[in-house]
Motif scaffolding. Structure first.
Motif, PDB file in Angstrom:
ATOM      1  N   UNK A 382       0.801  -1.298   0.096  1.00 42.97           N
ATOM      2  CA  UNK A 382       0.134  -0.041  -0.293  1.00 42.97           C
ATOM      3  C   UNK A 382       0.951   1.336  -0.021  1.00 42.97           C
ATOM      4  N   UNK A 383       0.386   2.228  -0.377  1.00 41.03           N
ATOM      5  CA  UNK A 383       1.307   3.492  -0.767  1.00 41.03           C
ATOM      6  C   UNK A 383       1.460   4.418   0.488  1.00 41.03           C
ATOM      7  N   UNK A 384       1.879   3.656   1.523  1.00 39.07           N
ATOM      8  CA  UNK A 384       2.015   4.447   2.991  1.00 39.07           C
ATOM      9  C   UNK A 384       3.424   4.860   3.078  1.00 39.07           C
ATOM     10  N   UNK A 385       3.770   5.295   4.084  1.00 40.18           N
ATOM     11  CA  UNK A 385       5.181   5.918   4.493  1.00 40.18           C
ATOM     12  C   UNK A 385       5.681   4.955   4.919  1.00 40.18           C
ATOM     13  N   UNK A 386       7.320   4.543   4.144  1.00 37.29           N
ATOM     14  CA  UNK A 386       7.860   3.570   4.803  1.00 37.29           C
ATOM     15  C   UNK A 386       7.464   2.217   4.239  1.00 37.29           C
ATOM     16  N   UNK A 387       6.714   2.221   3.265  1.00 37.25           N
ATOM     17  CA  UNK A 387       6.082   0.854   2.778  1.00 37.25           C
ATOM     18  C   UNK A 387       7.363   0.122   2.399  1.00 37.25           C
ATOM     19  N   UNK A 388       8.308   0.857   1.772  1.00 36.99           N
ATOM     20  CA  UNK A 388       9.388  -0.102   1.014  1.00 36.99           C
ATOM     21  C   UNK A 388      10.416  -0.615   2.161  1.00 36.99           C
ATOM     22  N   UNK A 389      10.328  -0.019   3.289  1.00 39.16           N
ATOM     23  CA  UNK A 389      11.016  -0.887   4.441  1.00 39.16           C
ATOM     24  C   UNK A 389      10.414  -2.095   4.821  1.00 39.16           C
ATOM     25  N   UNK A 390       9.198  -2.035   4.814  1.00 36.94           N
ATOM     26  CA  UNK A 390       8.825  -3.348   5.111  1.00 36.94           C
ATOM     27  C   UNK A 390       8.682  -4.609   4.029  1.00 36.94           C
ATOM     28  N   UNK A 391       8.839  -3.945   2.723  1.00 36.64           N
ATOM     29  CA  UNK A 391       9.130  -4.632   1.619  1.00 36.64           C
ATOM     30  C   UNK A 391      10.534  -5.382   1.536  1.00 36.64           C
ATOM     31  N   UNK A 392      11.478  -4.536   1.886  1.00 37.42           N
ATOM     32  CA  UNK A 392      13.013  -4.757   2.117  1.00 37.42           C
ATOM     33  C   UNK A 392      12.967  -6.038   3.267  1.00 37.42           C
ATOM     34  N   UNK A 393      12.377  -5.760   4.269  1.00 42.24           N
ATOM     35  CA  UNK A 393      12.556  -6.510   5.464  1.00 42.24           C
ATOM     36  C   UNK A 393      12.005  -8.054   5.102  1.00 42.24           C
ATOM     37  N   UNK A 394      10.807  -7.998   4.472  1.00 37.42           N
ATOM     38  CA  UNK A 394      10.063  -9.204   3.996  1.00 37.42           C
ATOM     39  C   UNK A 394      10.820  -9.966   3.016  1.00 37.42           C
ATOM     40  N   UNK A 395      11.598  -9.448   2.240  1.00 33.72           N
ATOM     41  CA  UNK A 395      12.560  -9.955   0.958  1.00 33.72           C
ATOM     42  C   UNK A 395      13.212 -11.013   1.237  1.00 33.72           C
ATOM     43  N   UNK A 396      13.736 -10.990   2.323  1.00 34.55           N
ATOM     44  CA  UNK A 396      14.787 -12.093   2.879  1.00 34.55           C
ATOM     45  C   UNK A 396      14.090 -13.205   3.791  1.00 34.55           C
ATOM     46  N   UNK A 397      12.847 -12.981   3.841  1.00 36.03           N
ATOM     47  CA  UNK A 397      12.136 -13.976   4.655  1.00 36.03           C
ATOM     48  C   UNK A 397      11.197 -14.947   3.955  1.00 36.03           C
ATOM     49  N   UNK A 398      10.955 -16.001   4.459  1.00 38.71           N
ATOM     50  CA  UNK A 398      10.059 -16.891   4.105  1.00 38.71           C
ATOM     51  C   UNK A 398       8.802 -16.625   4.644  1.00 38.71           C
ATOM     52  N   UNK A 399       7.761 -16.089   3.783  1.00 39.51           N
ATOM     53  CA  UNK A 399       6.548 -15.714   4.420  1.00 39.51           C
ATOM     54  C   UNK A 399       5.698 -16.848   4.928  1.00 39.51           C
ATOM     55  N   UNK A 400       5.080 -16.895   5.960  1.00 34.31           N
ATOM     56  CA  UNK A 400       4.312 -17.944   6.423  1.00 34.31           C
ATOM     57  C   UNK A 400       2.891 -17.097   6.653  1.00 34.31           C
ATOM     58  N   UNK A 401       1.875 -17.370   5.889  1.00 34.68           N
ATOM     59  CA  UNK A 401       0.491 -16.941   6.198  1.00 34.68           C
ATOM     60  C   UNK A 401      -0.192 -18.016   6.791  1.00 34.68           C
ATOM     61  N   UNK A 402      -0.845 -17.901   7.998  1.00 32.65           N
ATOM     62  CA  UNK A 402      -1.729 -18.759   8.552  1.00 32.65           C
ATOM     63  C   UNK A 402      -3.129 -18.417   8.191  1.00 32.65           C
TER      64      UNK A 402
END
Length: 831
Positions: A382-402
């Motif tokens: 979403x076009x919110x402030x520091x959206x890219x920080x979240x994107x970068x943080x997730x980029x190295x993670x295996x995302x597990x959605x329960x």
């Protein structure tokens, strides 16, 4: 060299103190970026090119205007320094072109990324190249503000280029540059936050060659990145669990892994150990280089808290001393998280969390292992402030959605698809867990990773573009089929629970709305049956207390459950490990009923049939006859306000099919139940309900359109696609707007104390309800002296978001609105 140091990047911390030169700060950040980017395995020329650009992120501080403002010699005005950075990078593009290569538009996309490190891209209208065709345009204003700094900035670019002589962007396509711009902006923000921390990078105006300063900064960066908690951790070898694996867990331990980023979907009944299966699969994916950490995304804060406690005890076996965070708006109130932060004896010995990571929900996504609500991940699209920080943080993670089935609503479903697309583009992999996901929704999610339409077999483990495991034993679970019985009136529900409780059964009644849950407790009390109540309209402290008591009574190892009754709402459906002997539920869509039934006769090893006070599991469903539909108020007569919580067509199809089938057989029969409501062959609704179904379809189309407008345009790149507004303008979920009340008590001196006592009392005293419904009440005047005394020092946003509500001794807040410790917030005027 002295001239370069005369451009401050940071003001002196004390009067007469040392100003930290801009070029030194820029190299501090570049040194941090080198540490952060190293594990991503980029080719050396491109890696060095990105670090070189990050070093130039604050080129706009080489500006007469910025220097005067920082020294208090002039008021700030005009373009911000980070906007000037982009202007200067474009103005000196000819020099950068000789150093980096590739085409102008591709370089410009990356200029915007590093300049936009303050959480948003610049909105200045700039051309590609050095000269603006119109006089006095934004570029000319920025260059005038920089003054003599324009020429010095060129010297800085040349000097920095010599520090990374192998930097090159040759071969980078425009599409790759646009995609990379989102990730680069997040990397630059992270590096800037660490590189700006004076605990690590103290002010230093000592003249030295830039190469020597960079060497020094690189040494400091090692300490800083580790101190922040971003140094990474090694994988551990060996088994995660000491129990014999179940079939799905065995499949996850053996399924072939495809090359590159991957998506896996784990579908199995509630209580089948899907979380453990996902961890086994994630361990193998980590070992295969598909990520360096994990992020668990849950549907609610309560489920995230529960998952955090489970994950904290396991991830220490996966990693060597991982940093673990909890990411949601009330993370600071989690006892388990605070124990880890403070290193208390109750916390696992092998997991930690740094103060730097714990300071912000945004930073939490940078940790080795994060647990949080799905909202924290969805903010990455979403076009919110520091959206890219979240994107970068997730980029190295295996995302597990329960609990992925809970994300099927059109708006949030579109966000999840976008999140997976962006995650894949960054090289990320994901695992989705579900008990009741419709086949069509599963196909959409798998398609993001080029997966084909999967088999309808259930249970199933499906890897997009890879293996599909569906040859699981189809035997009925140990409790056998759950018989379904319809109750047509509320007094019948009271009678069922009354009789079962008298025989010593642990009973639950799941209602669709808070008002109806309160009414159910009152009806049971009138019948002489005491019942506990759990819903989302309690003050947070009361809710935590009630949840803990319910867990101690109805959990796997619960005590004192005989004859006890719990009434609750949808909070009972997901990730709460409760076990009941008898269940009554309001009619709800099939997926919700299956989830609710999963809390019926759940722990058979601890409580086998022989010791249960009733002979078999029965799901009693309060609902009208689906064969008798005369108008669209068919459901309202039985469920009242609870009839409006879910789409009417889904409700009718659920009742029509479930009452004809007469049972829920898990796991083998679950797919057919879900597809009877959501599948292509779902039965047509009666004519009286057609208009309601059309309205629901229209609302769904509008929600998808709303999502399409809100989700960032990833293909356009960060500058054009990232607008960075307030989170509230771009919600992660659609729904009725909530108002947060802060409950208070009067003390003996006429002042106010929080409803919940303790150091976190004010946060634990918050309760939310529909803003629309609360608007009908004359809430306490916020200009009352005792309230003003409490909120005087609050920031404006906090005063606007929260309403202080003193509660009288009899529970009254205002006419028609009261709060009771065991009932919650009671709205006497119905909507």
């Amino acid at each position: 060299m002295r001239d370069l140091l005369n451009w401050p990047g940071k003001s002196a911390p004390d009067v007469g103190g040392v100003e930290h030169p801009a070029v030194y700060h820029m190299l501090d950040v570049a040194a941090v970026a080198e540490r952060l980017i190293a594990p991503f395995g980029l080719d050396a020329p491109q890696r060095d090119a990105l670090v070189f650009l990050i070093a130039l992120h604050d080129l706009g501080k080489i500006s007469e205007g910025f220097r005067a403002m920082l020294r208090g010699e002039a008021a700030g005005g005009g373009p911000r320094h980070w906007q000037v950075s982009e202007v200067l990078l474009r103005h000196h593009d000819d020099l950068l072109a000789t150093r980096l290569g590739c085409a102008p538009h591709r370089r410009a996309a990356l200029y915007a990324a590093v300049a936009g490190h303050h959480g948003r891209p610049s909105d200045l209208a700039l051309p590609i190249g050095r000269h603006h065709p119109a006089r006095h345009g934004p570029q000319d204003v920025a260059l005038k503000l920089a003054g003599t700094g324009v020429a010095v900035a060129r010297e800085v670019i040349a000097a920095f280029a010599a520090l990374w002589p192998g930097a090159s962007l040759d071969g980078l396509s425009l599409e790759q540059a646009q995609r990379l711009s989102w990730w680069l902006a997040g990397l630059c923000t992270t590096a800037d936050w660490i590189g700006s921390n004076t605990d690590w990078f103290a002010p230093n105006a000592q003249a030295m060659p830039l190469s020597a300063y960079l060497a020094q900064a690189r040494l400091t960066a090692v300490e800083a990145v580790e101190g922040a908690g971003l140094g990474g951790c090694d994988l551990r070898q060996g088994p995660l669990f000491d129990f014999a694996p179940r079939p799905m867990q065995e499949a996850c331990a053996q399924v072939p892994l495809p090359e590159g980023p991957m998506l896996a979907v784990i579908e199995d009944e509630t209580g089948a150990g899907k979380t453990e299966a996902a961890l086994l699969l994630a361990q193998r994916m980590l070992a295969a280089g598909k990520g360096r950490g994990l992020f668990f995304a849950l549907p609610t804060m309560a489920t995230a808290d529960a998952m955090f406690e489970r994950a904290a005890g396991v991830v220490g076996r996966m990693f060597d001393a991982p940093r673990v965070t909890l990411a949601h708006g009330r993370a600071g109130l989690s006892v388990a998280f605070r124990d880890i932060q403070q290193g208390r004896a109750d916390s696992p010995d092998d997991v930690t969390c740094t103060d730097w990571l714990a300071q912000s929900r945004r930073r939490a996504l940078l940790a080795d292992v994060g647990v949080g609500t799905i909202d924290q991940a969805l903010l990455a699209v979403l076009p919110v402030k520091f959206q890219t920080l979240r994107y970068f943080g997730l980029s190295s993670k295996i995302l597990i959605v329960d609990e992925v089935h809970e994300l099927g609503e059109p708006y949030i479903g579109a966000e999840l698809e976008a999140l997976l697309r962006m995650h894949r583009a960054a090289g990320g992999s994901a695992i989705l867990l579900t008990a009741t996901l419709p086949v069509a929704q599963r196909a959409k999610l798998l398609a993001v990773y080029d997966g084909q339409a999967p088999s309808p077999t259930y249970p199933a483990l499906t890897v997009a573009g890879g293996a599909a495991v569906s040859d699981f034993p189809q035997a009925t679970g140990s409790k056998g089929p759950v018989r379904v019985v319809r109750l047509g009136r509320m007094d019948e529900a009271v009678e069922v629970i009354s009789g079962a409780a008298a025989r010593g059964a642990a009973c639950v009644w799941v209602r669709n709305s808070v008002d109806d849950a309160i009414a159910a407790v009152q009806a049971l009390q009138e019948a002489g049956i005491e019942a506990d109540l759990l819903h989302a309209r309690f003050a947070l402290g009361d809710r935590k207390r009630i949840e803990a008591a319910a867990r101690g009574r109805f959990g796997k190892d619960g005590r004192g459950r005989a004859g006890r009754v719990l009434v609750g709402t949808q909070v009972l459906e997901s990730s709460l490990d409760f076990d009941f002997d008898v269940m009554v539920s309001d009619l709800a869509p099939m997926a919700a009923l299956v989830q609710r039934a999963g809390r019926l006769w759940r722990h058979m090893a601890e409580r086998p049939q022989a010791i249960r006070p009733v002979p078999a599991p029965i799901l009693h469903v309060l609902a009208p006859d689906p064969a008798q539909v005369s108008d669209d108020r068919w459901l309202q007569g039985v469920l009242g306000g609870g009839a409006f919580v879910y789409p009417l067509a889904d409700q009718w199809r659920t009742a029509d099919h479930l009452f004809r089938v007469g049972e829920i057989t898990a796991p083998s029969g679950l797919r057919a139940l879900i597809e009877a409501v959501h599948g292509a062959g779902a039965r047509d609704v009666p004519q009286a309900l057609e208009a309601a179904e059309l309205r629901t379809e229209g609302e769904g189309a509008a929600a998808r359109g709303h999502a399409a407008q809100n989700i960032v345009d990833f293909a356009a790149g960060y500058r054009a696609g990232g607008r960075a507004n307030d989170d509230a303008r771009y919600p992660t979920r659609l729904g009725e707007e909530q108002q947060t009340l802060v409950l208070a008590r009067y003390d003996g001196a006429g002042g106010l104390q929080p409803w919940i006592a303790g150091s976190e009392g004010w946060a634990l005293s918050e309760v939310s309800a529909s803003r629309k419904r609360l608007a009908r009440f004359d809430l306490p005047d916020q200009d009352a002296p005792e309230i003003v005394a409490l909120t005087r020092d609050w920031p404006e946003w906090k005063r606007a978001a929260l309403r202080i509500c003193p509660v009288a001794g009899d529970g009254t807040i205002c006419p028609g609105l009261r709060y009771e410790t065991e009932m919650g917030l009671v709205l006497e005027v119905k909507s």
